[in-house]
Motif scaffolding. Structure first.
Motif, short mmCIF file in Angstrom:
data_model
loop_
_atom_site.label_atom_id
_atom_site.label_comp_id
_atom_site.label_asym_id
_atom_site.label_seq_id
_atom_site.Cartn_x
_atom_site.Cartn_y
_atom_site.Cartn_z
N THR A 183 28.07 62.99 50.44
CA THR A 183 27.23 62.63 51.65
C THR A 183 26.89 64.71 51.15
OG1 THR A 183 28.41 62.10 52.79
CG2 THR A 183 27.00 64.19 53.91
N THR A 187 22.07 63.32 49.38
CA THR A 187 21.65 62.05 50.13
C THR A 187 21.54 62.14 51.53
OG1 THR A 187 24.43 62.53 50.55
CG2 THR A 187 23.79 60.91 48.80
N THR A 195 19.95 54.50 51.16
CA THR A 195 21.36 53.59 51.92
C THR A 195 21.59 53.16 52.59
OG1 THR A 195 20.60 56.79 53.04
CG2 THR A 195 22.62 55.63 53.83
#
Length: 243
Positions: A183, A187, A195
């Motif tokens: 994370t 991202t 995702t």
């Protein structure tokens, strides 16, 4: 034989390249929190406020040497090197230019070589030293559009093992941490469907936290890991297991 527990408990000089953001910043913060003297590198702009930093472009041998001289004169010899600085230039192989390929390798792989070589001069005088290369699960699994990045990250594994063969008897360790999907700001910007696809491929069912990467790096630099050399620790939730 060197005693792995004999390393000084005094604060060490820790250099984290690319330690001004993302995973690198988290690694730098973790070492700083345990009392080490942490110096980060930044290539352009001003250094982050409240941290010790030197300007360094790892794609330049002259810049690397100047940065180490500044560190050594101000804080002392580097005892722990975390080679984290890296770039990406993702595109499919048929569209990837030679510059796209070589420029990524020059920063990610050759840049790590430059800082490791320079740090080793101090390690041999100190008769100890720790190198941790920050690779990626992509370096063992591959990924579409990342022939350059995957090659650079895979190369770090070979380099760590060659250094281990050369300097293992000198109380110098060279290990690799290979994060998976972590994370970060990058991202966080991924579309939900992308995702979800990534999540489905990770046995842990989640992205990792930068602190989990930092913990692995800290351990490899600790006295307790003095007999761990030339190894790869994947922090990827099981994504690359068996590779």
């Amino acid at each position: 034989m060197a005693d792995a527990t004999s390393e000084s408990a005094e604060p060490r000089v820790v250099l984290v390249t690319g330690g001004n953001r993302g995973i690198g910043k988290c690694i730098a913060d973790a070492f700083r929190a345990q009392g080490d003297r942490v110096i980060i590198t930044h290539r352009t702009g001003d250094a982050p406020q409240g941290v010790d930093a030197v300007r360094c472009d790892v794609s330049s041998t002259e810049s690397v040497d100047a940065a180490f001289k500044e560190i050594e004169s101000t804080w002392g010899p580097v005892e722990v090197l975390v080679a984290n600085a890296g770039v990406t230039k993702d595109t499919l192989l048929m569209r990837m230019t030679e510059d796209d390929f070589t420029s990524v390798l020059d920063t990610n792989l050759v840049g790590a070589f430059r800082v490791a070589k320079r740090a080793t001069k101090g390690f041999l005088k100190l008769k100890r030293g720790r190198i941790v290369f920050i690779s990626s699960v992509v370096g063992v699994m591959g990924a579409p559009g990342q022939a350059n990045y995957a090659s650079s990250k895979a190369g770090l594994i070979g380099m760590a093992r060659a250094i281990t063969r050369e300097l293992g008897a000198r109380n110098v360790t060279a290990n690799v941490v290979a994060p998976g999907y972590i994370t970060t700001d990058m991202t966080a910007e991924l579309p939900e469907d992308v995702t979800a696809d990534y999540m489905a491929s990770i046995p842990a069912g989640r992205f990792g936290d930068p602190a989990e990467v930092a913990s692995a790096v800290q351990w490899l630099a600790s006295p307790g890991a003095g007999y761990v050399n030339g190894t790869v620790i994947r922090v990827d939730g099981g994504l690359g297991m068996g590779l």
